[in-house]
Design a protein around this motif. Structure first.
Motif, short mmCIF file in Angstrom:
data_model
loop_
_atom_site.label_atom_id
_atom_site.label_comp_id
_atom_site.label_asym_id
_atom_site.label_seq_id
_atom_site.Cartn_x
_atom_site.Cartn_y
_atom_site.Cartn_z
N CYS A 27 6.84 32.03 -11.03
CA CYS A 27 5.64 31.57 -10.31
C CYS A 27 5.99 30.60 -9.20
CB CYS A 27 4.65 30.94 -11.29
SG CYS A 27 3.90 32.16 -12.38
N VAL A 28 6.95 29.71 -9.50
CA VAL A 28 7.37 28.74 -8.48
C VAL A 28 7.98 29.44 -7.29
CG1 VAL A 28 8.97 26.85 -8.01
CG2 VAL A 28 7.64 26.86 -10.12
N MET A 63 6.10 24.07 -15.29
CA MET A 63 5.20 23.77 -16.40
C MET A 63 5.96 23.94 -17.72
SD MET A 63 1.57 25.58 -17.34
CE MET A 63 0.99 25.36 -15.67
N ASP A 64 5.78 22.97 -18.64
CA ASP A 64 6.42 23.09 -19.94
C ASP A 64 5.45 23.75 -20.93
OD1 ASP A 64 4.55 21.15 -20.25
OD2 ASP A 64 5.92 19.53 -20.73
N GLU A 101 -4.27 24.58 -11.24
CA GLU A 101 -3.62 24.58 -12.55
C GLU A 101 -3.97 25.84 -13.34
OE1 GLU A 101 -3.60 19.70 -13.16
OE2 GLU A 101 -5.00 20.98 -14.27
N ASP A 102 -5.24 26.21 -13.33
CA ASP A 102 -5.65 27.42 -14.06
C ASP A 102 -5.01 28.66 -13.46
OD1 ASP A 102 -7.16 25.73 -15.53
OD2 ASP A 102 -9.10 26.59 -15.04
N ARG A 103 -4.87 28.68 -12.14
CA ARG A 103 -4.24 29.84 -11.51
C ARG A 103 -2.77 29.96 -11.94
NH1 ARG A 103 -6.00 32.67 -7.38
NH2 ARG A 103 -7.52 31.07 -6.80
N GLN A 104 -2.08 28.81 -12.00
CA GLN A 104 -0.70 28.83 -12.45
C GLN A 104 -0.60 29.28 -13.91
OE1 GLN A 104 1.19 25.02 -12.42
NE2 GLN A 104 3.25 25.84 -12.74
#
Length: 291
Positions: A27-28, A63-64, A101-104
């Motif tokens: 994603c990144v 994100m962890d 955040e939700d999209r990620q």
């Protein structure tokens, strides 16, 4: 046997963590590639009110597992931000941040769901269900993002309109003030011109009145007026001298009264000190006699 199951559980947890890390990295990379490939927009003709600070997209932040689980556990974004609930810039910015955040989290979930579908027998159905979940999450996110951005654009337009209205009101006040100052200057100039004309007419009238009077008569008339004023001053001189003497006498009497008051005050203080001293001596003399 229990040790074997424990080892299998640890391996499964490690694999899940590895899959999450790989999905987050994907994603990144995707977000960075999208940002780099995005064409530069043309500069706007309207100057901005303040420089915009670049914000790092939430999708570009790794994100962890704990963060991913916390994002998936919270309510849908349309429940957290119902339609018409965004009423301030703070709420709009918060909605955009949470939408990112939700999209990620949705991207990560979609990658994990795809990888979980491949070992299954009905891969196509599983992938279609994963796409449907991703499509629904994106729809909710876009709905909140659209409302937040519309509010921000409207707030920007309203702020610009208020600034223009304030500037227009200030300009109108400045124009009215300058017009009033100009009117005051014109009135003052007209008044000075009128006073000068009146004074000139008075001078001309005196000249016209005395044009048939000989010059030596006017001189004698002026000298007589000066002597009259001097006589009046001399006649009032004794009265002024008497007034000055009376003022001096009142000042002297006031000074004598002040000195008398101070003398009496000092005398009273001295008498009180003597009485206090005598009382102390009498009390000291009475004390041994009582013993």
């Amino acid at each position: 046997m229990q040790g074997l199951f424990a080892d299998a559980k640890r391996v499964t947890s490690s694999l899940c963590g590895l899959m999450l890390a790989l999905a987050s990295a994907a994603c990144v990379a995707q977000a960075q590639g999208t940002t780099a490939a995005r064409p530069a927009t043309a500069p706007s003709s309207v100057p901005s009110a303040a420089p915009v600070t670049p914000v790092v997209p939430a999708a570009a932040v790794p994100m962890d597992r704990e963060r991913f689980d916390a994002l998936e556990a919270r309510a849908p974004i349309t429940t957290r931000f119902p339609a018409g609930s965004i009423k301030s810039d703070e709420q709009a910015q918060k909605a955009l941040d949470e939408a990112a955040e939700d999209r990620q989290a949705a991207e990560l979930r979609y990658i994990l769901d795809q990888r979980a579908c491949y070992p299954k027998f009905l891969v196509a159905d599983c992938l279609e269900a994963a796409r449907d979940r991703k499509r629904l999450a994106d729809k909710r996110t876009k709905q909140v993002e659209y409302e937040a951005k519309v509010f921000q654009r409207q707030a920007t337009v309203d702020g610009r309109d208020r600034s223009l209205a304030d500037q227009r009101a200030k300009d109108e006040q400045d124009v009215a003030r300058r017009q009033q100052e100009q009117k005051d200057k014109e009135a003052s100039s007209a008044r000075k011109v009128q006073e000068s004309n009146t004074k000139n007419r008075e001078v001309q009238q005196r000249i016209d009145q005395n044009k048939d009077v000989p010059a030596d008569f006017r001189v004698r008339q002026h000298e007589a007026e000066v002597r009259r004023q001097q006589a009046d001053e001399a006649a009032r001189a004794p009265e002024r001298a008497a007034n000055a003497a009376q003022r001096q006498r009142r000042i002297q009497e006031a000074e004598e009264h002040r000195l008398e008051v101070e003398r009496k005050k000092a005398e009273n203080e001295r008498e009180r000190a003597e009485r206090k001293k005598n009382q102390q001596q009498d009390s000291s003399t009475t004390a041994p006699a009582a013993q």
